[in-house]
Scaffold this motif. Sequence first.
Motif, PDB file in Angstrom:
ATOM      1  N   ILE A   1      71.641   8.756 -50.063  1.00 45.84           N
ATOM      2  CA  ILE A   1      71.283   7.361 -49.756  1.00 45.84           C
ATOM      3  C   ILE A   1      71.750   6.479 -50.912  1.00 45.84           C
ATOM      4  CG2 ILE A   1      69.306   7.894 -48.274  1.00 45.84           C
ATOM      5  CD1 ILE A   1      67.474   7.244 -50.651  1.00 45.84           C
TER       6      ILE A   1
ATOM      7  N   ILE B   1      58.669  10.329 -37.205  1.00 46.22           N
ATOM      8  CA  ILE B   1      58.031  11.165 -38.235  1.00 46.22           C
ATOM      9  C   ILE B   1      57.357  10.298 -39.310  1.00 46.22           C
ATOM     10  CG2 ILE B   1      58.516  12.754 -40.154  1.00 46.22           C
ATOM     11  CD1 ILE B   1      60.490  14.209 -38.317  1.00 46.22           C
TER      12      ILE B   1
ATOM     13  N   LEU C   1      60.713  10.409 -46.984  1.00 47.79           N
ATOM     14  CA  LEU C   1      62.015  11.074 -46.964  1.00 47.79           C
ATOM     15  C   LEU C   1      62.069  12.007 -45.764  1.00 47.79           C
ATOM     16  CD1 LEU C   1      62.148  12.022 -50.764  1.00 47.79           C
ATOM     17  CD2 LEU C   1      63.186  10.039 -49.690  1.00 47.79           C
TER      18      LEU C   1
HETATM   19  C1  LIG Z   1      63.251   5.461 -43.891  1.00 52.46           C
HETATM   20  C2  LIG Z   1      62.977   6.812 -43.254  1.00 52.46           C
HETATM   21  C3  LIG Z   1      61.973   7.561 -44.125  1.00 52.46           C
HETATM   22  C4  LIG Z   1      62.376   6.563 -41.848  1.00 52.46           C
HETATM   23  O1  LIG Z   1      61.974   7.808 -41.299  1.00 52.46           O
HETATM   24  P1  LIG Z   1      61.938   8.102 -39.718  1.00 52.46           P
HETATM   25  O2  LIG Z   1      61.070   9.283 -39.524  1.00 52.46           O
HETATM   26  O3  LIG Z   1      63.311   8.142 -39.200  1.00 52.46           O
HETATM   27  O4  LIG Z   1      61.179   6.776 -39.196  1.00 52.46           O
HETATM   28  P2  LIG Z   1      60.626   6.505 -37.713  1.00 52.46           P
HETATM   29  O5  LIG Z   1      61.346   7.368 -36.735  1.00 52.46           O
HETATM   30  O6  LIG Z   1      59.149   6.593 -37.745  1.00 52.46           O
HETATM   31  O7  LIG Z   1      61.016   4.984 -37.502  1.00 52.46           O
HETATM   32  C5  LIG Z   1      62.285   4.499 -37.864  1.00 52.46           C
HETATM   33  C6  LIG Z   1      62.574   3.272 -37.041  1.00 52.46           C
HETATM   34  O8  LIG Z   1      63.658   2.552 -37.630  1.00 52.46           O
HETATM   35  C7  LIG Z   1      64.670   2.384 -36.673  1.00 52.46           C
HETATM   36  N1  LIG Z   1      65.950   2.308 -37.360  1.00 52.46           N
HETATM   37  C8  LIG Z   1      66.621   3.299 -37.987  1.00 52.46           C
HETATM   38  N2  LIG Z   1      67.772   2.824 -38.488  1.00 52.46           N
HETATM   39  C9  LIG Z   1      67.812   1.499 -38.152  1.00 52.46           C
HETATM   40  C10 LIG Z   1      68.749   0.461 -38.352  1.00 52.46           C
HETATM   41  N3  LIG Z   1      69.877   0.670 -39.026  1.00 52.46           N
HETATM   42  N4  LIG Z   1      68.451  -0.776 -37.891  1.00 52.46           N
HETATM   43  C11 LIG Z   1      67.314  -1.026 -37.214  1.00 52.46           C
HETATM   44  N5  LIG Z   1      66.373  -0.064 -36.993  1.00 52.46           N
HETATM   45  C12 LIG Z   1      66.641   1.171 -37.445  1.00 52.46           C
HETATM   46  C13 LIG Z   1      64.540   3.566 -35.762  1.00 52.46           C
HETATM   47  O9  LIG Z   1      65.201   3.344 -34.535  1.00 52.46           O
HETATM   48  C14 LIG Z   1      63.026   3.640 -35.626  1.00 52.46           C
HETATM   49  O10 LIG Z   1      62.526   2.642 -34.776  1.00 52.46           O
HETATM   50  P3  LIG Z   1      62.159   2.924 -33.223  1.00 52.46           P
HETATM   51  O11 LIG Z   1      61.173   4.055 -33.226  1.00 52.46           O
HETATM   52  O12 LIG Z   1      61.580   1.644 -32.752  1.00 52.46           O
HETATM   53  O13 LIG Z   1      63.446   3.311 -32.570  1.00 52.46           O
HETATM   54  C15 LIG Z   1      64.261   7.662 -43.069  1.00 52.46           C
HETATM   55  O14 LIG Z   1      65.236   6.861 -42.442  1.00 52.46           O
HETATM   56  C16 LIG Z   1      64.826   8.184 -44.382  1.00 52.46           C
HETATM   57  O15 LIG Z   1      64.495   9.283 -44.818  1.00 52.46           O
HETATM   58  N6  LIG Z   1      65.702   7.398 -45.023  1.00 52.46           N
HETATM   59  C17 LIG Z   1      66.312   7.783 -46.289  1.00 52.46           C
HETATM   60  C18 LIG Z   1      65.300   7.716 -47.419  1.00 52.46           C
HETATM   61  C19 LIG Z   1      64.706   6.316 -47.568  1.00 52.46           C
HETATM   62  O16 LIG Z   1      65.412   5.323 -47.562  1.00 52.46           O
HETATM   63  N7  LIG Z   1      63.360   6.291 -47.722  1.00 52.46           N
HETATM   64  C20 LIG Z   1      62.631   5.072 -47.873  1.00 52.46           C
HETATM   65  C21 LIG Z   1      62.619   4.635 -49.261  1.00 52.46           C
HETATM   66  S1  LIG Z   1      61.522   3.244 -49.450  1.00 52.46           S
END
Ligand SMILES: CC(C)(COP(=O)(O)OP(=O)(O)OC[C@H]1O[C@@H](n2cnc3c(N)ncnc32)[C@H](O)[C@@H]1OP(=O)(O)O)[C@@H](O)C(=O)NCCC(=O)NCCS
Length: 166
Positions: free
Chosen positions: A26, A104, A94
């Motif tokens: 990331i 999740i 994460l």
């Molecule tokens: C941020 C993170 C933890 C989210 O985890 P996740 O389990 O995928 O989250 P969820 O599934 O509960 O929800 C994510 C939502 O964001 C949406 N989303 C994902 N990418 C997106 C984008 N580029 N634009 C708009 N929405 C987006 C998903 O569609 C989902 O929404 P929905 O359920 O309405 O479709 C994961 O993307 C991740 O591990 N990212 C890398 C590490 C990181 O950045 N951590 C946060 C640091 S503060």
Amino acid sequence: MLEYKKITEEHKEQLFALIDRVLSNIPDNHFIPYEQWELDSMFDEENYAPLYGAFDGDKLVGMAQLYVSQDMMAGFKKDFDLQEYSVCELGGNLVLPEYRGMGITTTLQKMELEIARERGFDYIISMAHPENPASCKTLERVGLKFYKTMEVAGGFLRNLYMLKLK
Ligand SMILES: CC(C)(COP(=O)(O)OP(=O)(O)OC[C@H]1O[C@@H](n2cnc3c(N)ncnc32)[C@H](O)[C@@H]1OP(=O)(O)O)[C@@H](O)C(=O)NCCC(=O)NCCS
């Protein structure tokens, strides 16, 4: 079918592999790096952070933390104008890339919110890079309200979110 439960010492190797894999893929400014004491305190849920995970069978595929250390919160409390309150923070979100968008983080954050309420905190806060829509979206979905955008310690640009718990 995913299982949500506490991550314990027995999952240590998987936990650090998950952290390494996600953080190495990331943008640097999306995650404020762990300090060594945090890596050493991963399983200290009283003084550092309750730690929960999503498991696909035996495989750890996602994690979330609730930072409860008030020392750690001191600087952030100023940023949020919450100096006189007890504050905890949602963080350490994460998820492995192939498990994203399955709810999740939303589920794990709801679990951490419940713990924050049980432990009697006044406020729960969190922060996300403005260009990390997945992170911003989950925080809003579990009920945190956008407060402001600012540069926090270390020069990290963050959207600040908070929720009053009592
Ligand atoms: C941020 C993170 C933890 C989210 O985890 P996740 O389990 O995928 O989250 P969820 O599934 O509960 O929800 C994510 C939502 O964001 C949406 N989303 C994902 N990418 C997106 C984008 N580029 N634009 C708009 N929405 C987006 C998903 O569609 C989902 O929404 P929905 O359920 O309405 O479709 C994961 O993307 C991740 O591990 N990212 C890398 C590490 C990181 O950045 N951590 C946060 C640091 S503060």
